[in-house]
Write a protein that holds these residues in place. Structure first.
Motif, PDB file in Angstrom:
ATOM      1  N   ARG A  54      -9.359   8.980   1.695  1.00 24.49           N
ATOM      2  CA  ARG A  54     -10.372   9.566   1.501  1.00 24.49           C
ATOM      3  C   ARG A  54      -9.242  11.234   0.564  1.00 24.49           C
ATOM      4  N   SER A  55      -8.278  11.405   1.055  1.00 25.71           N
ATOM      5  CA  SER A  55      -7.819  13.082   1.017  1.00 25.71           C
ATOM      6  C   SER A  55      -7.266  12.566  -0.355  1.00 25.71           C
ATOM      7  N   THR A  56      -6.030  11.664  -0.456  1.00 29.23           N
ATOM      8  CA  THR A  56      -5.537  11.545  -1.851  1.00 29.23           C
ATOM      9  C   THR A  56      -7.388  11.735  -3.026  1.00 29.23           C
ATOM     10  N   TYR A  57      -7.605  10.697  -2.995  1.00 28.19           N
ATOM     11  CA  TYR A  57      -9.391  10.881  -3.730  1.00 28.19           C
ATOM     12  C   TYR A  57      -9.710  11.876  -3.849  1.00 28.19           C
ATOM     13  N   ALA A  58      -9.713  12.471  -2.729  1.00 27.95           N
ATOM     14  CA  ALA A  58     -10.375  14.090  -2.991  1.00 27.95           C
ATOM     15  C   ALA A  58      -9.392  15.258  -3.924  1.00 27.95           C
ATOM     16  N   LEU A  59      -8.178  14.680  -4.208  1.00 33.60           N
ATOM     17  CA  LEU A  59      -7.077  15.212  -4.203  1.00 33.60           C
ATOM     18  C   LEU A  59      -7.047  15.324  -6.192  1.00 33.60           C
ATOM     19  N   ILE A  60      -6.566  13.569  -6.292  1.00 32.88           N
ATOM     20  CA  ILE A  60      -7.744  13.571  -7.249  1.00 32.88           C
ATOM     21  C   ILE A  60      -8.721  14.435  -8.066  1.00 32.88           C
ATOM     22  N   HIS A  61      -9.347  14.530  -7.541  1.00 32.54           N
ATOM     23  CA  HIS A  61     -10.435  14.859  -7.940  1.00 32.54           C
ATOM     24  C   HIS A  61     -10.355  16.517  -7.988  1.00 32.54           C
ATOM     25  N   GLY A  63      -7.533  17.842  -9.019  1.00 34.95           N
ATOM     26  CA  GLY A  63      -6.050  18.064  -9.696  1.00 34.95           C
ATOM     27  C   GLY A  63      -4.847  18.641  -9.136  1.00 34.95           C
ATOM     28  N   GLY A  64      -4.807  17.751  -7.542  1.00 36.52           N
ATOM     29  CA  GLY A  64      -3.573  18.582  -6.870  1.00 36.52           C
ATOM     30  C   GLY A  64      -3.843  19.461  -5.717  1.00 36.52           C
ATOM     31  N   PRO A  65      -2.881  20.259  -6.134  1.00 37.67           N
ATOM     32  CA  PRO A  65      -1.624  19.857  -5.445  1.00 37.67           C
ATOM     33  C   PRO A  65      -0.995  18.177  -4.959  1.00 37.67           C
ATOM     34  N   PHE A  66      -0.695  17.309  -5.483  1.00 35.89           N
ATOM     35  CA  PHE A  66       0.124  16.291  -4.469  1.00 35.89           C
ATOM     36  C   PHE A  66       1.614  16.343  -3.832  1.00 35.89           C
ATOM     37  N   PRO A  67       1.453  15.357  -2.387  1.00 39.74           N
ATOM     38  CA  PRO A  67       2.604  15.664  -1.725  1.00 39.74           C
ATOM     39  C   PRO A  67       3.633  15.737  -2.292  1.00 39.74           C
ATOM     40  N   PHE A  68       3.695  13.840  -3.458  1.00 40.95           N
ATOM     41  CA  PHE A  68       4.981  13.362  -4.162  1.00 40.95           C
ATOM     42  C   PHE A  68       4.984  14.262  -5.988  1.00 40.95           C
ATOM     43  N   ASP A  69       6.815  13.486  -5.863  1.00 43.99           N
ATOM     44  CA  ASP A  69       6.804  14.408  -7.963  1.00 43.99           C
ATOM     45  C   ASP A  69       6.498  12.675  -8.517  1.00 43.99           C
ATOM     46  N   LYS A  70       6.225  11.267  -7.747  1.00 41.12           N
ATOM     47  CA  LYS A  70       5.203  10.228  -8.585  1.00 41.12           C
ATOM     48  C   LYS A  70       4.103  10.482  -8.979  1.00 41.12           C
ATOM     49  N   ASP A  71       3.278  11.204  -7.718  1.00 39.42           N
ATOM     50  CA  ASP A  71       1.748  11.070  -7.856  1.00 39.42           C
ATOM     51  C   ASP A  71       1.825  12.371  -9.107  1.00 39.42           C
ATOM     52  N   GLY A  72       0.358  11.271 -10.173  1.00 41.84           N
ATOM     53  CA  GLY A  72       0.228  11.362 -11.379  1.00 41.84           C
ATOM     54  C   GLY A  72       1.095  11.356 -12.437  1.00 41.84           C
ATOM     55  N   THR A  73       1.689  10.114 -12.346  1.00 37.08           N
ATOM     56  CA  THR A  73       2.530   9.672 -13.185  1.00 37.08           C
ATOM     57  C   THR A  73       1.823   8.364 -13.286  1.00 37.08           C
ATOM     58  N   TYR A  93      -1.400   7.307  -7.816  1.00 40.18           N
ATOM     59  CA  TYR A  93      -0.578   8.569  -6.785  1.00 40.18           C
ATOM     60  C   TYR A  93      -1.234   7.549  -5.122  1.00 40.18           C
ATOM     61  N   THR A  94       0.001   8.359  -4.702  1.00 42.63           N
ATOM     62  CA  THR A  94       0.035   7.882  -3.563  1.00 42.63           C
ATOM     63  C   THR A  94      -0.894   7.506  -2.419  1.00 42.63           C
ATOM     64  N   VAL A  95      -1.360   6.967  -1.502  1.00 42.96           N
ATOM     65  CA  VAL A  95      -2.029   7.619   0.217  1.00 42.96           C
ATOM     66  C   VAL A  95      -0.223   7.219   1.213  1.00 42.96           C
ATOM     67  N   LYS A  96      -0.600   8.922   2.169  1.00 45.73           N
ATOM     68  CA  LYS A  96       0.026   8.275   2.827  1.00 45.73           C
ATOM     69  C   LYS A  96      -0.194   6.977   4.107  1.00 45.73           C
ATOM     70  N   THR A  97       1.066   6.528   4.051  1.00 40.47           N
ATOM     71  CA  THR A  97       1.133   5.780   5.085  1.00 40.47           C
ATOM     72  C   THR A  97       1.425   6.009   6.014  1.00 40.47           C
ATOM     73  N   PRO A  98       0.757   6.339   7.638  1.00 40.82           N
ATOM     74  CA  PRO A  98       1.465   6.865   9.025  1.00 40.82           C
ATOM     75  C   PRO A  98       2.295   6.078   9.369  1.00 40.82           C
ATOM     76  N   GLY A  99       3.548   6.734   9.452  1.00 37.74           N
ATOM     77  CA  GLY A  99       5.024   6.594  10.241  1.00 37.74           C
ATOM     78  C   GLY A  99       5.659   5.986   9.118  1.00 37.74           C
TER      79      GLY A  99
END
Length: 135
Positions: A54-61, A63-73, A93-99
């Motif tokens: 849900r956090s990543t989805y909100a960031l996409i809409h 426009g960021g900023p995104f936590p990983f360089d590969k996000d948005g590629t 876009y990366t969805v963080k995985t806990p751990g």
């Protein structure tokens, strides 16, 4: 001998023509997974996404900023599970995985304009399957 080779080629689902390999069907370890029997892709609501999704989805809409360089590629859709479009249409876009010590296997892939995508898809298994995100 030639019959035995031909049988093995048919079994593997590969045809070699003048040194070019063409995949005719499933090859061990590389089977294309169909989204469903009718070709449609299952859906998932935004509320059903994991919190990180849900956090990543909100960031996409946003426009960021995104936590990983590969996000948005560009996502190449090499698995051909998502609907076919020209290269560059999909972005991942990366969805963080806990751990996880790396980016993990979870992603959201969106097609269309970066802030106003036509459609977004969630994968929890690194592109082996997708579910269309619906509001």
């Amino acid at each position: 001998m030639l019959k035995a080779v031909a049988a093995q080629v048919r079994k593997a689902g590969v045809l070699c023509v003048v040194g070019v390999a063409l995949v005719l069907g499933p090859v061990a370890g590389h089977a294309r997974k169909s989204p469903s029997s009718d070709g449609s892709i299952a859906s998932i609501t935004v509320a059903e996404l994991p919190p990180q999704g849900r956090s990543t989805y909100a960031l996409i809409h946003d426009g960021g900023p995104f936590p990983f360089d590969k996000d948005g590629t560009v996502f190449g859709n090499r698995e051909r599970i998502l609907p076919a479009h020209q290269r560059g249409y999909y972005r991942e876009y990366t969805v963080k995985t806990p751990g996880a010590r790396n980016r993990g296997a979870r992603r959201i892939v969106c097609g269309g304009k970066p802030r106003l995508p036509d459609a977004c898809y969630y994968t929890s298994d690194h592109y082996a399957s997708f579910r269309k995100i619906v509001e």
